[in-house]
Design an enzyme around this catalytic site. Structure first.
Site, mmCIF file in Angstrom:
data_model
loop_
_atom_site.group_PDB
_atom_site.id
_atom_site.type_symbol
_atom_site.label_atom_id
_atom_site.label_comp_id
_atom_site.label_asym_id
_atom_site.label_seq_id
_atom_site.Cartn_x
_atom_site.Cartn_y
_atom_site.Cartn_z
ATOM 1 N N HIS A 1 1.156 3.915 8.118
ATOM 2 C CA HIS A 1 0.144 4.787 8.729
ATOM 3 C C HIS A 1 0.838 5.909 9.468
ATOM 4 C CE1 HIS A 1 -3.447 2.484 7.853
ATOM 5 N NE2 HIS A 1 -2.847 1.374 8.255
ATOM 6 N N ARG B 1 -0.331 4.429 -0.757
ATOM 7 C CA ARG B 1 -1.162 5.550 -0.271
ATOM 8 C C ARG B 1 -1.330 6.713 -1.234
ATOM 9 N NH1 ARG B 1 -3.228 2.045 3.061
ATOM 10 N NH2 ARG B 1 -2.085 1.655 4.988
ATOM 11 N N ASP C 1 2.114 -6.950 2.616
ATOM 12 C CA ASP C 1 0.966 -6.125 3.032
ATOM 13 C C ASP C 1 1.466 -4.828 3.680
ATOM 14 O OD1 ASP C 1 -1.629 -5.286 3.351
ATOM 15 O OD2 ASP C 1 -2.178 -6.800 4.843
ATOM 16 N N ASP D 1 -8.966 -5.106 -2.139
ATOM 17 C CA ASP D 1 -8.241 -5.298 -0.874
ATOM 18 C C ASP D 1 -8.464 -4.146 0.105
ATOM 19 O OD1 ASP D 1 -6.453 -6.704 0.888
ATOM 20 O OD2 ASP D 1 -5.118 -5.011 0.590
ATOM 21 N N HIS E 1 0.869 -1.188 0.000
ATOM 22 C CA HIS E 1 0.000 0.000 0.000
ATOM 23 C C HIS E 1 0.899 1.229 0.000
ATOM 24 C CE1 HIS E 1 -3.678 -2.313 1.036
ATOM 25 N NE2 HIS E 1 -2.830 -3.093 1.682
HETATM 26 ZN ZN LIG Z 1 -6.324 -7.114 2.738
#
Ligand SMILES: [Zn+2]
Length: 429
Positions: free
Chosen positions: A309, A65, A305, A152, A63
């Protein structure tokens, strides 16, 4: 002027090679592999003595962002973190703001990524807005360069929508990556449901929230003849379901993340929200099940994954903190420490999960060391000891539950498309 990687132990999981071989790179291609290759005077020599020389690693679940939360991470910034972590290819998840549910947004990611050091392959949404109801324009999206479809971050709860998605994606021979979670069973839980959740007084998420959706989607894959890849498998029961699906000849593959083979929900007491992720860390029985699934090959892929954050969001009570941890930088050390050192995996067994296996699932011409192939190469020293603390990270977010861990395995060099993009301690591009 060529680059010659000398004196290393070359591991190529695709061909089963584990041998003392040198590699010559010209332009963006590998042009020679052999013993004791002699560099010309003008060549750049990379001394890989004591190191593993691997195909550039592939992380099929990150991710970054962007668009929407560039304050947390960007495509360029995330790509640099990936290069430092030994990854030359990543697949970005589409749950950005806005979500990646059309061709223009897929192209935006590809254009942004072209400024960076590594290959970025976007995944696009299954459904419009990622809302789980109406299928996105899959044909256009496929034409724009996406490599997979996924909602996802959220499951596709509607079974007929998932059925249609598996049917339509067949036309483009692209996999559906499932975030397998029954939202009603997960019931806004914060951690694994078990003794630890009772003791800590936190609402739990049972294994079954994951497993019933995997079971449903394996059956829908059987019904449609589609192709499904289960994201971030966390429980021993999920491994059993995928094993059964594979034994029945159904086109299902799956991934797990390094934290599911390294940690249990015991970590929640110590790290609280820094150990909050979805699916949650499970029990020791599940952790063992994941390791055995990796060993037998039922689990095809290790993907991080990677979920940065902002600290101000993550450092809240369990109830309010977002799910997810950063994973790129700790991935190689956890694979070497937990799988190779603690569980006697061979390097080929450990690293096929981040090279040829994800390449096969995504139909990428990467993840292999061969003459004529792309010069994506990662050099790792498996014996370097690493203490995990904030200074280990270049990621602008450091949300993870490994602080204080002693691990092994340092990324020494990353070369992508024939270009050095990272040398230990030094970002090259
Ligand atoms: Zn997921």
């Amino acid at each position: 002027m060529a680059i010659v990687i000398k004196n290393g132990r070359m591991i190529d999981p695709a061909s089963g090679t584990d041998d003392g071989l040198d590699i010559v790179i010209n332009g963006d291609r590998i042009t020679d592999i052999g013993r004791n290759l002699a560099p010309a005077a003008a060549d750049t020599v990379v001394d890989a003595a004591g190191c593993l020389v691997l195909p550039g690693l592939i992380d099929m679940h990150v991710h970054f962002r962007e668009p929407g939360r560039e304050d947390v991470e960007t495509i360029l910034g995330g790509s640099r973190v990936a290069a430092k972590s030994g990854f030359t290819s990543v697949v970005t998840m589409p749950n950005t703001q806005p979500v990646i549910d059309n061709q223009a947004l897929v192209r935006f990611i590809i254009m942004e990524a072209a400024k960076g050091p590594i290959n970025v392959f976007p995944a696009a949404n299954i459904t419009k807005g990622g809302k789980g109801e109406e299928i996105a324009e899959m044909g256009e999206i496929a034409g724009g360069g996406a490599v997979a479809f996924t909602d996802d971050g959220r499951p596709v709860m509607n079974s007929i929508t998932m059925r249609r998605a598996l049917e339509y994606s067949r036309m483009f021979n692209m996999p559906i990556l499932t975030h397998s979670e029954d939202k009603s069973l997960a019931d806004e839980g914060l951690m694994n449901e078990g003794l630890n959740s009772i003791r800590l007084g936190l609402k739990g998420i049972p294994n079954e929230a994951e497993e019933v959706m995997i079971a449903r989607d394996i059956l829908l894959t059987r019904l449609t003849g589609g192709r499904m890849h289960v994201c971030h498998v966390s429980s021993a029961g999920s491994v059993e379901l995928v094993k059964r699906g594979k034994n029945d000849g159904i086109n299902v593959t799956c991934e797990t993340a390094p934290h599911y083979f390294s940690l249990t929900d015991d970590a929640v007491e110590k790290f609280l929200s820094m150990a909050k992720m979805n699916p949650p860390l499970r029990t020791e029985k599940d952790r063992r099940g994941i390791i055995e699934g990796l060993r037998s090959g039922v689990i095809d892929v290790i993907a991080t994954d990677h979920a940065p954050h902002a600290l101000f969001e993550k450092m809240q009570e369990m109830e309010y903190a977002p799910f997810g941890i950063v994973g790129l930088e700790t991935s190689v050390p956890l694979i070497i420490t937990e799988l190779v050192r603690n569980n006697n995996f061979t390097y080929i067994q450990a690293f096929d999960k981040v090279t040829c296996n994800p390449a096969r699932i995504l139909k990428l011409d990467r993840g292999v060391l061969k003459v004529g192939g792309y010069a994506d190469v990662t050099v790792i020293n498996p014996d370097t000891k690493i203490i995990i603390d904030d200074s280990f990270f270049i990621s602008r977010c450091k949300n993870m539950p490994f602080t204080g861990s002693e691990l092994y395995g340092s990324v020494e060099h990353t070369i992508c498309n024939g270009r050095p993009v990272y040398s230990r301690g030094q970002q090259v591009s």
